[in-house]
Structures are given as structure tokens and as C-alpha cells.
Design an enzyme around this catalytic site. Structure first.
Site, PDB file in Angstrom:
ATOM      1  N   THR A 228     -84.557  39.828 -51.925  1.00 28.50           N
ATOM      2  CA  THR A 228     -85.087  38.818 -52.836  1.00 28.50           C
ATOM      3  C   THR A 228     -84.126  38.553 -53.985  1.00 28.50           C
ATOM      4  OG1 THR A 228     -86.777  38.584 -54.547  1.00 28.50           O
ATOM      5  CG2 THR A 228     -86.345  40.786 -53.829  1.00 28.50           C
ATOM      6  N   ASP A 229     -84.274  37.391 -54.623  1.00 26.72           N
ATOM      7  CA  ASP A 229     -83.473  37.114 -55.823  1.00 26.72           C
ATOM      8  C   ASP A 229     -83.982  37.906 -57.026  1.00 26.72           C
ATOM      9  OD1 ASP A 229     -85.852  35.722 -56.265  1.00 26.72           O
ATOM     10  OD2 ASP A 229     -84.894  33.816 -56.772  1.00 26.72           O
ATOM     11  N   GLU A 230     -85.164  38.529 -56.882  1.00 31.16           N
ATOM     12  CA  GLU A 230     -85.733  39.246 -58.034  1.00 31.16           C
ATOM     13  C   GLU A 230     -84.893  40.470 -58.409  1.00 31.16           C
ATOM     14  OE1 GLU A 230     -89.996  39.571 -58.076  1.00 31.16           O
ATOM     15  OE2 GLU A 230     -90.208  37.848 -56.757  1.00 31.16           O
TER      16      GLU A 230
ATOM     17  N   LYS B  33     -86.702  46.895 -54.186  1.00 27.74           N
ATOM     18  CA  LYS B  33     -85.853  46.075 -53.309  1.00 27.74           C
ATOM     19  C   LYS B  33     -84.374  46.269 -53.677  1.00 27.74           C
ATOM     20  CE  LYS B  33     -86.871  43.562 -50.496  1.00 27.74           C
ATOM     21  NZ  LYS B  33     -87.156  43.747 -49.042  1.00 27.74           N
TER      22      LYS B  33
ATOM     23  N   TYR C 186     -91.543  46.257 -57.927  1.00 26.26           N
ATOM     24  CA  TYR C 186     -91.165  45.626 -56.649  1.00 26.26           C
ATOM     25  C   TYR C 186     -89.666  45.332 -56.619  1.00 26.26           C
ATOM     26  CZ  TYR C 186     -90.283  41.735 -53.419  1.00 26.26           C
ATOM     27  OH  TYR C 186     -89.741  40.917 -52.459  1.00 26.26           O
TER      28      TYR C 186
HETATM   29  P1  NAD Z   1     -95.524  40.223 -46.409  1.00 28.90           P
HETATM   30  O1  NAD Z   1     -96.156  41.132 -47.402  1.00 28.90           O
HETATM   31  O2  NAD Z   1     -96.196  38.950 -46.053  1.00 28.90           O
HETATM   32  O3  NAD Z   1     -95.312  41.011 -45.030  1.00 28.90           O
HETATM   33  C1  NAD Z   1     -94.796  42.291 -44.978  1.00 28.90           C
HETATM   34  C2  NAD Z   1     -94.976  42.821 -43.559  1.00 28.90           C
HETATM   35  O4  NAD Z   1     -94.410  44.151 -43.511  1.00 28.90           O
HETATM   36  C3  NAD Z   1     -96.433  42.955 -43.129  1.00 28.90           C
HETATM   37  O5  NAD Z   1     -96.603  42.463 -41.807  1.00 28.90           O
HETATM   38  C4  NAD Z   1     -96.694  44.458 -43.181  1.00 28.90           C
HETATM   39  O6  NAD Z   1     -97.669  44.902 -42.244  1.00 28.90           O
HETATM   40  C5  NAD Z   1     -95.322  45.029 -42.863  1.00 28.90           C
HETATM   41  N1  NAD Z   1     -95.136  46.381 -43.423  1.00 28.90           N
HETATM   42  C6  NAD Z   1     -95.392  46.785 -44.700  1.00 28.90           C
HETATM   43  N2  NAD Z   1     -95.137  48.095 -44.826  1.00 28.90           N
HETATM   44  C7  NAD Z   1     -94.677  48.517 -43.613  1.00 28.90           C
HETATM   45  C8  NAD Z   1     -94.219  49.756 -43.118  1.00 28.90           C
HETATM   46  N3  NAD Z   1     -94.199  50.859 -43.898  1.00 28.90           N
HETATM   47  N4  NAD Z   1     -93.818  49.846 -41.829  1.00 28.90           N
HETATM   48  C9  NAD Z   1     -93.839  48.735 -41.028  1.00 28.90           C
HETATM   49  N5  NAD Z   1     -94.273  47.534 -41.436  1.00 28.90           N
HETATM   50  C10 NAD Z   1     -94.678  47.429 -42.722  1.00 28.90           C
HETATM   51  O7  NAD Z   1     -94.049  39.980 -46.945  1.00 28.90           O
HETATM   52  P2  NAD Z   1     -93.153  38.653 -46.906  1.00 28.90           P
HETATM   53  O8  NAD Z   1     -93.518  37.807 -48.052  1.00 28.90           O
HETATM   54  O9  NAD Z   1     -93.197  38.111 -45.521  1.00 28.90           O
HETATM   55  O10 NAD Z   1     -91.713  39.273 -47.182  1.00 28.90           O
HETATM   56  C11 NAD Z   1     -90.909  39.756 -46.113  1.00 28.90           C
HETATM   57  C12 NAD Z   1     -89.595  40.265 -46.665  1.00 28.90           C
HETATM   58  O11 NAD Z   1     -88.917  39.233 -47.351  1.00 28.90           O
HETATM   59  C13 NAD Z   1     -89.756  41.393 -47.678  1.00 28.90           C
HETATM   60  O12 NAD Z   1     -88.728  42.326 -47.468  1.00 28.90           O
HETATM   61  C14 NAD Z   1     -89.610  40.717 -49.022  1.00 28.90           C
HETATM   62  O13 NAD Z   1     -89.110  41.606 -49.984  1.00 28.90           O
HETATM   63  C15 NAD Z   1     -88.609  39.631 -48.681  1.00 28.90           C
HETATM   64  N6  NAD Z   1     -88.671  38.413 -49.523  1.00 28.90           N
HETATM   65  C16 NAD Z   1     -89.874  37.807 -49.749  1.00 28.90           C
HETATM   66  C17 NAD Z   1     -89.899  36.636 -50.502  1.00 28.90           C
HETATM   67  C18 NAD Z   1     -91.197  35.880 -50.731  1.00 28.90           C
HETATM   68  O14 NAD Z   1     -91.196  34.901 -51.475  1.00 28.90           O
HETATM   69  N7  NAD Z   1     -92.292  36.252 -50.103  1.00 28.90           N
HETATM   70  C19 NAD Z   1     -88.717  36.130 -51.043  1.00 28.90           C
HETATM   71  C20 NAD Z   1     -87.507  36.790 -50.788  1.00 28.90           C
HETATM   72  C21 NAD Z   1     -87.510  37.927 -50.011  1.00 28.90           C
END
Ligand code: NAD
Length: 358
Positions: free
Chosen positions: A133-135, A162, A158
Site C-alpha cells: 500500500t501507499d500508506e 505492511k 496497519y
Molecule cells: P481484504 O481484507 O478484502 O482481503 C484480505 C484477504 O486475505 C481475505 O480473503 C482474508 O480471508 C485473507 N487473509 C487474511 N488473513 C489471512 C491469513 N492469515 N492467511 C490467509 N489468508 C488470510 O483486503 P484487500 O483490500 O483485498 O487487500 C489485499 C491486499 O492489498 C492487502 O495486502 C492490502 O494490504 C493491499 N492493499 C489494499 C488496498 C486497498 O485499498 N484495499 C490498497 C493497497 C494495497
């Protein structure tokens, strides 16, 4: 290509899996623990496809991860599994440290052992894409944008978890040679986003005529990207990125939170006018700010555009209109969540923080 996707039942993971299997013909093994944030419904389109399989496993479980790698013999790992909600990290950082840091370590270490056992030509082609993430870069003032060279300066539990995971991923490349690619992306929105996040929460509350909470004064700025543009970016990094490099993805759509909430209200006023004919932005309520709330994020994605040939296809206007439509048409998906896993309450004031390792 054979790809292990972690967190493939989550919001971004499922968008990536749908693209990877249906549009690109990859074979995918989804390793997901299926936490509260998982949405198996988001994978219905691929569930019957012979190129897709799910293993319910925790990425912290070394034996399960090693077994998945050995049995599936992937050409790549795309790592998305994480605890992802900043507000929950304020109330309970323990799960973020465990999954995001320890889980990433377990996955990197198992992937390294697997990669070392591959023949040389498959070693060369193997990629471990770490999705972040950009965070991790912290907060910007009114000017400037984050680049791949920006200093890490995370503020929330969070973001800190990350950032730690990013450092581990980079170290596994520099120290052991694992072909890691890092991606850092701005705020995503789109279908199947869990309704604890700003855009789906606001759409759902606005449709119900409920108060629309806006943290602080609503002036915090995020750079919004449609989830399918992010998924295309992940694929571009996987197939065209260089091992050891990082790529930033953004939506070129900076908006204050207040602008986002107002845009949702305006869209719904057009699609589904309020019974009393009143504009929905009258429902906006300014509530206590998030502790440590970052003021502004903005991404400079020039490197991804130049080196990966990637660019977002959606503007914020087209993407938001499609997203509002999607939530109107998928009421049963979010009503099931509201009835059980999350009812829309305020999270992340830190008051619930027990200080006992949770
Ligand atoms: P989300 O919370 O919707 O989904 C996370 C998934 O990971 C879920 O399906 C969950 O069951 C699974 N999970 C969690 N803990 C687990 C574990 N211990 N073992 C196996 N599976 C596990 O998240 P998202 O919004 O889809 O984000 C996905 C990735 O992208 C993350 O790494 C997040 O940091 C990154 N990201 C998110 C955003 C955003 O805006 N949502 C932006 C940039 C990066």
C-alpha cells in the site's frame, strides 16, 4: 502460468483471480484463511473452472504453505493476504502483526525453499509479487506525490505492519536472491469491497437514509483507483516487472473524503431519488477523527506507466458510477454481511484497545 494467490477471496485478490483465470487463462491456487473479510461469492464466476482451486489455509502455517507450493508447483506467488482495515488495526493490532508480518515471513521463507529446488530456467522465470500500500510512506502535505523512492514513514498499526512486510520482501530478494517484485498502490474501490471501508459504507448508509459519518473535517485526501485497474497493474508487474524492483500504482484521482461522500450522494440522488426529494448530502455527519489520520496520499505512477505500459482505464467518475450501481444491484451480498459479520458500527477509536496483545 501457474500462480499461487494468497488472499484471493478478499476484495482485491478476488478481482485479480477473476481476471487471471477468466481473461488471461492462468491456473490459480487461492490460499486463503477465509477470515471475516473473505467473500467466496466474489469467486463464483471461477469456482467451476478447472483452472481455479481454493485451499483454506493460514499463511502463518508453514507446513500448509510449503505443502501448497510443493503440490501446485507454481511459476509465481502473488501475495495479497493481509489484515487490511486501518480502523481495526487501531483497535486490535495483534492480528495485523501476525498475518501481515509473520505471515509474510512464513510465505517468503517457504517460497525461497521451493524456489531453490527449481531447475535454473524455472528459477529465472519465477516471481514473488508482494502487494502493498501507499500508506507505508506516511502522510503528505498539500504538495508532492509518493514515488518508489519515497521514505517509509508509516503511521497506523496497519501501515507499520505492511511496511515491515515490504522490508522483509525486499530483504528476501537482496539477501537470498528470491525474485521479489513489490507493488504499492493507493486506495482501491469497486465491487465486493467489505462494507467497513468508506465508499461501500457510505453507499449502503446513503441508500438506507442513515447518517453518513465523515471523520474529522473530511479534508483528508486519498488517490482512488478502481480495483480492476489495480488488478491489471499486479498482472503487469508480474509479467513485465523486473525482480528486485518496486512499482507504484495510483488512480490519478485525488479527492477529499468529503468530496467522495458528496459524489456518492449526488449519484444516488440521480439513480434513486430520496422519497422526500431531499438531497442525500444532508445526511453527512462529522464525527471524531481517526487517531493519527494521515492527511494526504498521492501516487506518482510514472514508473509503472513507462516501464510496465500500465495506465488506469477508469476515471473516478466512471468507476464510482459503476460501483454505486453494483452495490444497488448486489443487496443480498452486503445484507448478509450486515446481518452477521459487520453491522456498520464505528471502529478504530482505540477505546476498545485492551493493551493485552490483541
Ligand atoms: P481484504 O481484507 O478484502 O482481503 C484480505 C484477504 O486475505 C481475505 O480473503 C482474508 O480471508 C485473507 N487473509 C487474511 N488473513 C489471512 C491469513 N492469515 N492467511 C490467509 N489468508 C488470510 O483486503 P484487500 O483490500 O483485498 O487487500 C489485499 C491486499 O492489498 C492487502 O495486502 C492490502 O494490504 C493491499 N492493499 C489494499 C488496498 C486497498 O485499498 N484495499 C490498497 C493497497 C494495497
Amino acid at each position: 502460468m501457474r500462480i499461487i494467490v494468497t488472499g484471493g477471496a478478499g476484495f482485491i485478490g478476488s478481482a485479480y483471480v477473476r481476471q487471471a483465470v477468466r481473461e488471461l487463462g492462468h491456473e490459480v491456487l487461492n490460499v486463503d484463511r477465509l477470515t471475516y473479510a473473505a467473500s467466496p461469492e466474489a469467486l463464483e464466476d471461477v469456482a467451476g473452472d478447472g483452472r481455479y482451486r481454493l485451499v483454506q489455509a493460514d499463511i502463518c502455517d508453514h507446513a500448509a504453505v510449503a505443502e501448497a507450493l510443493a503440490a501446485f508447483a507454481p511459476d509465481a506467488v502473488v501475495h495479497l493476504a493481509a489484515e487490511s482495515h486501518v480502523d481495526r488495526s487501531i483497535d486490535g493490532p495483534g492480528a495485523f502483526v501476525t498475518t501481515n508480518i509473520v505471515g509474510t515471513y512464513v510465505l517468503l521463507d517457504a517460497a525461497l525453499a521451493y524456489w531453490r529446488g527449481l531447475p535454473a530456467d524455472r528459477q529465472d522465470r519465477f516471481r514473488f509479487v508482494h502487494v502493498s500500500t501507499d500508506e507505508v510512506y506516511g502522510s503528505l502535505g498539500a504538495e508532492g506525490r509518493f514515488t518508489e523512492a519515497s521514505r517509509y514513514d508509516p503511521n497506523s498499526p496497519y501501515a507499520a505492519s505492511k511496511a515491515a512486510a515490504d522490508h522483509l520482501a525486499r530483504a528476501w530478494h537482496r539477501t537470498y536472491g528470491l525474485p521479489v517484485i513489490l507493488t504499492n498502490c493507493s486506495n482501491n474501490y469497486g465491487p465486493y469491497q467489505f462494507p467497513e471501508k468508506l465508499i461501500p459504507l457510505t453507499i449502503i448508509k446513503a441508500m438506507a437514509g442513515e447518517p453518513l459519518p465523515v471523520y474529522g473535517t473530511g479534508q483528508n485526501v486519498r488517490d482512488w483507483i478502481h480495483v480492476e485497474d489495480h488488478a491489471r497493474g499486479i498482472e503487469a508487474a508480474l509479467t513485465r516487472g523486473l525482480a528486485g524492483e518496486g512499482y507504484n500504482f495510483g488512480g490519478a484521482s485525488e479527492r477529499t473524503n468529503l468530496e467522495v461522500v458528496r459524489a456518492i450522494c449526488a449519484r444516488l440522488d440521480e439513480l434513486q431519488p430520496d422519497p422526500g426529494g431531499q438531497p442525500r448530502d444532508r445526511l453527512i455527519e462529522f464525527v471524531a477523527d481517526r487517531p493519527g489520520h494521515d492527511a494526504r496520499y498521492a501516487i506518482d505512477d510514472a514508473k509503472a506507466r513507462a516501464e510496465l505500459g500500465w495506465a488506469p482505464r477508469e476515471t473516478f467518475e466512471t468507476g464510482l458510477a459503476a460501483t454505486v450501481r453494483w452495490y444497488r444491484e448486489h443487496r443480498s451480498w452486503w445484507e448478509a454481511i450486515q446481518g452477521g459479520r459487520y453491522g456498520g458500527d464505528r471502529l478504530g477509536l482505540g477505546a476498545a484497545r485492551a493493551g493485552a496483545g490483541a
